[in-house]
Design an enzyme around this catalytic site. Sequence first.
Site, PDB file in Angstrom:
ATOM      1  N   HIS A   1      33.663  58.944  24.281  1.00  0.00           N
ATOM      2  CA  HIS A   1      34.426  60.148  23.959  1.00  0.00           C
ATOM      3  C   HIS A   1      33.940  60.692  22.624  1.00  0.00           C
ATOM      4  O   HIS A   1      33.029  60.125  22.001  1.00  0.00           O
ATOM      5  CB  HIS A   1      35.928  59.858  23.938  1.00  0.00           C
ATOM      6  CG  HIS A   1      36.323  58.706  23.058  1.00  0.00           C
ATOM      7  ND1 HIS A   1      36.314  58.775  21.673  1.00  0.00           N
ATOM      8  CD2 HIS A   1      36.715  57.443  23.362  1.00  0.00           C
ATOM      9  CE1 HIS A   1      36.704  57.628  21.170  1.00  0.00           C
ATOM     10  NE2 HIS A   1      36.949  56.789  22.160  1.00  0.00           N
TER      11      HIS A   1
ATOM     12  N   THR B   1      34.642  50.124  26.504  1.00  0.00           N
ATOM     13  CA  THR B   1      36.074  49.962  26.715  1.00  0.00           C
ATOM     14  C   THR B   1      36.609  50.973  27.729  1.00  0.00           C
ATOM     15  O   THR B   1      37.802  51.010  28.007  1.00  0.00           O
ATOM     16  CB  THR B   1      36.837  50.115  25.378  1.00  0.00           C
ATOM     17  OG1 THR B   1      36.490  51.370  24.787  1.00  0.00           O
ATOM     18  CG2 THR B   1      36.456  49.008  24.410  1.00  0.00           C
TER      19      THR B   1
ATOM     20  N   LYS C   1      43.206  48.130  15.067  1.00  0.00           N
ATOM     21  CA  LYS C   1      44.027  48.164  16.275  1.00  0.00           C
ATOM     22  C   LYS C   1      45.316  47.403  15.990  1.00  0.00           C
ATOM     23  O   LYS C   1      45.301  46.335  15.388  1.00  0.00           O
ATOM     24  CB  LYS C   1      43.277  47.510  17.456  1.00  0.00           C
ATOM     25  CG  LYS C   1      41.982  48.217  17.846  1.00  0.00           C
ATOM     26  CD  LYS C   1      42.276  49.584  18.412  1.00  0.00           C
ATOM     27  CE  LYS C   1      41.018  50.292  18.867  1.00  0.00           C
ATOM     28  NZ  LYS C   1      40.108  50.641  17.783  1.00  0.00           N
TER      29      LYS C   1
ATOM     30  N   ASP D   1      35.780  51.653   9.703  1.00  0.00           N
ATOM     31  CA  ASP D   1      36.529  50.472  10.112  1.00  0.00           C
ATOM     32  C   ASP D   1      35.619  49.276  10.405  1.00  0.00           C
ATOM     33  O   ASP D   1      36.092  48.162  10.621  1.00  0.00           O
ATOM     34  CB  ASP D   1      37.386  50.789  11.345  1.00  0.00           C
ATOM     35  CG  ASP D   1      36.562  51.268  12.536  1.00  0.00           C
ATOM     36  OD1 ASP D   1      35.459  51.796  12.313  1.00  0.00           O
ATOM     37  OD2 ASP D   1      37.025  51.120  13.673  1.00  0.00           O
TER      38      ASP D   1
ATOM     39  N   LYS E   1      41.252  64.083  20.111  1.00  0.00           N
ATOM     40  CA  LYS E   1      42.230  64.273  21.173  1.00  0.00           C
ATOM     41  C   LYS E   1      42.717  65.717  21.170  1.00  0.00           C
ATOM     42  O   LYS E   1      42.799  66.361  20.136  1.00  0.00           O
ATOM     43  CB  LYS E   1      43.418  63.320  21.009  1.00  0.00           C
ATOM     44  CG  LYS E   1      43.007  61.856  21.108  1.00  0.00           C
ATOM     45  CD  LYS E   1      44.170  60.965  21.432  1.00  0.00           C
ATOM     46  CE  LYS E   1      43.687  59.547  21.710  1.00  0.00           C
ATOM     47  NZ  LYS E   1      44.784  58.668  22.126  1.00  0.00           N
ATOM     48  N   THR E   2      43.031  66.206  22.363  1.00  0.00           N
ATOM     49  CA  THR E   2      43.608  67.536  22.496  1.00  0.00           C
ATOM     50  C   THR E   2      44.785  67.425  23.449  1.00  0.00           C
ATOM     51  O   THR E   2      44.666  66.880  24.546  1.00  0.00           O
ATOM     52  CB  THR E   2      42.578  68.561  23.009  1.00  0.00           C
ATOM     53  OG1 THR E   2      43.225  69.822  23.172  1.00  0.00           O
ATOM     54  CG2 THR E   2      41.928  68.156  24.307  1.00  0.00           C
TER      55      THR E   2
ATOM     56  N   LYS F   1      45.121  63.223  15.080  1.00  0.00           N
ATOM     57  CA  LYS F   1      43.959  62.357  15.293  1.00  0.00           C
ATOM     58  C   LYS F   1      42.781  63.150  15.842  1.00  0.00           C
ATOM     59  O   LYS F   1      42.919  63.929  16.787  1.00  0.00           O
ATOM     60  CB  LYS F   1      44.324  61.228  16.258  1.00  0.00           C
ATOM     61  CG  LYS F   1      43.241  60.173  16.397  1.00  0.00           C
ATOM     62  CD  LYS F   1      43.730  59.000  17.219  1.00  0.00           C
ATOM     63  CE  LYS F   1      42.649  57.925  17.316  1.00  0.00           C
ATOM     64  NZ  LYS F   1      43.099  56.764  18.103  1.00  0.00           N
TER      65      LYS F   1
ATOM     66  N   HIS G   1      33.006  58.816  19.514  1.00  0.00           N
ATOM     67  CA  HIS G   1      31.693  58.160  19.426  1.00  0.00           C
ATOM     68  C   HIS G   1      30.591  59.137  19.033  1.00  0.00           C
ATOM     69  O   HIS G   1      29.449  58.722  18.799  1.00  0.00           O
ATOM     70  CB  HIS G   1      31.308  57.545  20.783  1.00  0.00           C
ATOM     71  CG  HIS G   1      32.233  56.478  21.266  1.00  0.00           C
ATOM     72  ND1 HIS G   1      33.103  56.663  22.311  1.00  0.00           N
ATOM     73  CD2 HIS G   1      32.414  55.204  20.839  1.00  0.00           C
ATOM     74  CE1 HIS G   1      33.780  55.546  22.525  1.00  0.00           C
ATOM     75  NE2 HIS G   1      33.392  54.655  21.646  1.00  0.00           N
TER      76      HIS G   1
ATOM     77  N   GLN H   1      29.707  40.024  16.299  1.00  0.00           N
ATOM     78  CA  GLN H   1      28.994  41.217  15.832  1.00  0.00           C
ATOM     79  C   GLN H   1      27.961  40.850  14.776  1.00  0.00           C
ATOM     80  O   GLN H   1      26.873  41.426  14.726  1.00  0.00           O
ATOM     81  CB  GLN H   1      29.967  42.257  15.280  1.00  0.00           C
ATOM     82  CG  GLN H   1      29.266  43.574  14.951  1.00  0.00           C
ATOM     83  CD  GLN H   1      30.223  44.721  14.713  1.00  0.00           C
ATOM     84  OE1 GLN H   1      31.257  44.818  15.367  1.00  0.00           O
ATOM     85  NE2 GLN H   1      29.886  45.593  13.783  1.00  0.00           N
TER      86      GLN H   1
ATOM     87  N   ARG I   1      43.684  44.006  22.634  1.00  0.00           N
ATOM     88  CA  ARG I   1      43.131  44.813  23.721  1.00  0.00           C
ATOM     89  C   ARG I   1      43.325  44.099  25.058  1.00  0.00           C
ATOM     90  O   ARG I   1      43.361  42.876  25.125  1.00  0.00           O
ATOM     91  CB  ARG I   1      41.619  45.024  23.511  1.00  0.00           C
ATOM     92  CG  ARG I   1      41.256  45.957  22.368  1.00  0.00           C
ATOM     93  CD  ARG I   1      39.753  46.088  22.313  1.00  0.00           C
ATOM     94  NE  ARG I   1      39.283  46.871  21.194  1.00  0.00           N
ATOM     95  CZ  ARG I   1      39.080  48.174  21.225  1.00  0.00           C
ATOM     96  NH1 ARG I   1      39.330  48.839  22.325  1.00  0.00           N
ATOM     97  NH2 ARG I   1      38.637  48.814  20.165  1.00  0.00           N
TER      98      ARG I   1
END
Length: 420
Positions: free
Chosen positions: A47, A42, A84, A196, A234-235, A231, A50, A175, A88
């Site tokens: 990141h 995606t 989500k 999820d 993230k920073t 979350k 993962h 899937q 997307r």
Amino acid sequence: MRSDFFQELKDRGLIFQVTDEEALKKQLNEESVKLYIGFDPTADSLHIGHLLPILTLRRFQQNGHVPIALVGGGTGMIGDPSFKDAERQLNTLDTVQDWSQSIKNQLSGIIDFENKENPAIVANNYEWLGELKLIDFLRDIGKNFTINYMMSKESVKRRIESGISYTEFAYQLLQAYDFYELNRRYGCLLQLGGSDQWGNITSGIELIRRESGKQAFGFTMPLITKADGTKFGKTEGNAVWLDPEKTSPYEFYQFWINTDDRDAVKFLKYFTFLPLEEIAAIEAAFTAAPEQRAAQKALAKEVTTLVHGQEAYNQAVRISEALFSGNVKNLSGEEIQQGFKNVPSYQVQTEDVLNLVDILVTAGIEKSKRQAREDITNGAIYVNGDRVQALDYELSGEDKLDGKFIVIRRGKKKYYVLQF
């Protein structure tokens, strides 16, 4: 292969949900098992969201199992609706294929595809999904799933009120088909995923049972949350990428070294390969003297080295120590770019006057010459870590670090970079 491998996974907190736990435990502890995790392209990089799945694949490989890294060249063109809130954006085939190659390259840095005993396998589901014919898929695969079954999945139920397209609704079938194909081609018995993914994983297990009569397994890892409620991954609102061009090794290191005290030991269990006994010793030292940040230092060292290598870790530590002490003279140009990536910078023009008072105003570091003179006189201005109090100071070639940077500090923490 350790006989207590399954128990270690539990002790590290890596198992959230599992199908037929006793049977799976027996398989993992007694024989080499092929297992897979899917990574949909995606973006052009993975990141740290993962990272737990990737490191878990590596953990399995180190214990004699065969990981399959499935790059979603096909499913990446659809988009997983799991947790989500909105549809997307769909990407072109060329874009998804480029991203798929980038992801494959990143995975190969952590998972061993050259191991002689149990080399990891990389697969791309576009290989089979791209060849599917709609009528055949509906007849052979769709017949195995009722609408009631598909609607019962949490990922679908969450989106019913706000709306979900048939494209994303059908994702769980694709899937499931991936698991079936990997089972048929490679003998893959186990699918892993985040919490999820439970609905998608159990759909695959059901398809394998119906089509081949074989038992397959699945387990999910916990969805990582931070103690402060923000979350994970993230920073300052930005994703922490594995690609060093998108998130520098220094920024990556900083993310881990700034881990909340309440999360540090848990993350050591999740993200490092340190033995649990060693983690317990670090926890004891950390509890006794939390200000020493033993847990965060161990975490940042292990994860940065795993993803970016020893030299990148050493470099991140050098940058951190230089910024803490204010002595930046020994940093290379690359290290300055990493350490000062997000501080204000000014591109010095050939016509700029390099008198310190003038350049402070020109570069926007000071609002006026009066304020510049006052700060210099009061000892609040530093050039490359050295306090300068002479109003007639002229910046020269000797001040340039790596021939192209001068670091100005105003007060204790306000940094600026002049670039030449």
